[in-house]
Design an enzyme around this catalytic site. Structure first.
Site, short mmCIF file in Angstrom:
data_model
loop_
_atom_site.label_atom_id
_atom_site.label_comp_id
_atom_site.label_asym_id
_atom_site.label_seq_id
_atom_site.Cartn_x
_atom_site.Cartn_y
_atom_site.Cartn_z
CB SER A 68 -0.03 0.08 7.03
OG SER A 68 0.26 -1.08 7.75
CG ASP A 81 -1.52 -3.10 4.77
OD1 ASP A 81 -1.47 -3.26 6.00
OD2 ASP A 81 -0.50 -2.94 4.07
CG ASP A 130 1.23 -5.36 6.08
OD1 ASP A 130 0.59 -4.98 7.09
OD2 ASP A 130 2.08 -4.65 5.51
#
Length: 447
Positions: free
Chosen positions: A101, A245, A247
């Site tokens: 992440s 990532d 998100d």
């Protein structure tokens, strides 16, 4: 036994326990066995971000799944929410995202999704961890005739692009908007600019030249000041920063001001509410969200539900309460009509939809309420989690009582060896004092 799973899957320094090729292979074996269904060839979707260590983890993970008879579909660098979407599109049995992440390049991680694209419960993680660490894990190996196969899905990016564009009102377009997008040199470096351009925007891209080492480095949602400078420099209408990532998202207005995640949630909530598209007039947030958000939403007859930190807890509460919007102050925003996890690009398009329909500047739209003062401290520890010490818990309880007018939230990070402290209240001097007292106390137990 040390728990392998944190807030969001397994994470750690690449090529060191637990992020080794051996654990990745056993992870594939355990997850493949746990989710295997009889009567058909089982499939797993595997994506990754742009870290160099992805070349270490991906083949090991693939070997693990193949060894227990699961077919592997490799899609290369793709956002975490794309894995959830592709699982459902391909009728796969599970999916894995290889990513740490927002962490630096030297870390990596494994995020697991079930056949519905949902992240796992703590109970499922415990069972898979038990299988990974089992001394007889080789008993799950299948005979040679039953080995899985692996193939690459070349059109995965196109599928995700169309999926994301479908979340944007088809009657709108981005013509006339100048947008700076920061891809964090991560998994959406090749997707976010394309999506915005196809919707009509003039796109200025930064953080879109990954080299295996520069993911999240002085760019992306963890360093929005880079985006802020570019927005001002190019006189853009808005800036959008993703993390490694993709998100989570951070929005910057036309004056270069960084908009808090709570303001982004509030903007989207009211936008949906006004169009009667907010299920049950309810939004799910975490304990870290500012209390002013609750009051703002309540003034518009929108209720809030609070959960533990972690977008999987947010989504679980959304499912239980039939909500279609939830999020975290950090920039994870879940719109369940389009995704089962945070999707930075989808969230950004909701803000862009509001921008287009209002005809106003982002700087005029974003300041919808005043945040209560918050002080956040991150305290590093090297050995055991100090919060597990009963004596420290007692002392922290006394501090809580003495500052009962303030909101105090203390937790261990799910991704790093940090204790995170957040103190919120209406008087800055008092919450600063409380945060310093708590930090001093916890630090004594970290040596």
């Amino acid at each position: 036994m040390q728990r392998l799973f944190g807030t969001d899957g397994i994470r750690g320094t690449a090529n060191q326990y637990p992020m080794t090729a051996e654990i990745a292979m056993k992870f594939g074996m355990a997850a493949g066995t746990y989710y295997k269904k009889l009567g058909h060839r089982n499939r797993v979707v595997i994506a990754k971000d742009t870290r160099l260590s992805g070349y270490l983890i991906e083949p090991a993970l693939t070997s693990g799944f193949i060894s227990v008879g699961v077919d592997v579909i490799l899609v290369g660098p793709m956002p975490t929410p794309a894995v959830s979407m592709l699982i459902r599109s391909l009728r796969a049995d599970l999916g894995v995202m290889i990513s740490a992440s927002h962490n630096p390049y030297f870390d990596n991680g494994l995020k697991l999704f079930d056949s519905k694209g949902f992240k796992l419960s703590d109970e499922c993680e415990d069972k898979i961890q038990e299988m990974i660490l089992s001394a007889d894990i080789n008993r799950y190996l299948v005979p040679p005739i039953d080995l899985g196969r692996a193939k690459r899905l070349d059109d995965a990016p196109g599928r995700y692009i169309e999926h994301v564009k479908n979340s944007f009102n088809k009657e709108n377009n981005l013509t006339g908007l100048r947008i700076v997008v920061d891809g964090a040199n991560g998994s959406a470096y090749h997707l976010a600019p394309t999506i915005l351009w196809e919707l009509g925007a003039e796109v200025i891209s930064i953080g879109t030249e990954p080299n295996g080492f520069n993911i999240n480095e002085a760019c992306g949602s963890t360093h929005p000041e880079t985006l802020s400078k570019k927005v001002v420099e190019t006189r853009a209408d808005i800036g959008i920063a993703l993390d490694g990532d993709a998100d989570r998202v951070v929005i910057v207005d036309d004056k270069g001001h960084i908009i808090s995640g709570d303001h982004v949630i509030g903007l989207i909530a009211l936008h949906l509410h006004n169009r009667k598209r907010l299920n049950n007039d309810m939004v799910v947030v975490t304990q870290m969200s500012n209390g002013a958000l609750d009051e703002y939403l309540k003034s518009h007859n929108i209720n809030t539900i609070r959960t533990k930190v972690g977008d999987r807890y947010v989504f679980d509460a959304m499912r239980k309460n039939n909500c279609n919007l939830g999020g975290e102050q950090s920039g994870h925003v879940i719109l369940s009509n389009y995704s089962t996890t945070g999707d930075g690009i989808v969230a950004a398009l909701q803000v862009l939809s509001l921008l287009v329909e209002s005809g106003k500047k982002m700087s005029k739209l974003s300041h919808i309420f005043e945040l209560y003062p918050q002080v956040v401290r991150n305290i590093k520890f090297t050995k055991n989690n100090p919060l597990e010490n009963p004596k420290l818990q007692e002392e922290l309880e006394e501090i809580n009582k003495s500052y009962n007018a303030e909101r105090i939230f203390i937790r261990k990070s799910g991704t790093e060896k940090l204790v995170r402290v957040m103190v919120e209240g209406k008087q800055k001097n008092i919450i600063t004092e409380a945060a310093q007292t708590i930090e001093t106390l916890i630090s004594e137990y970290c040596s």
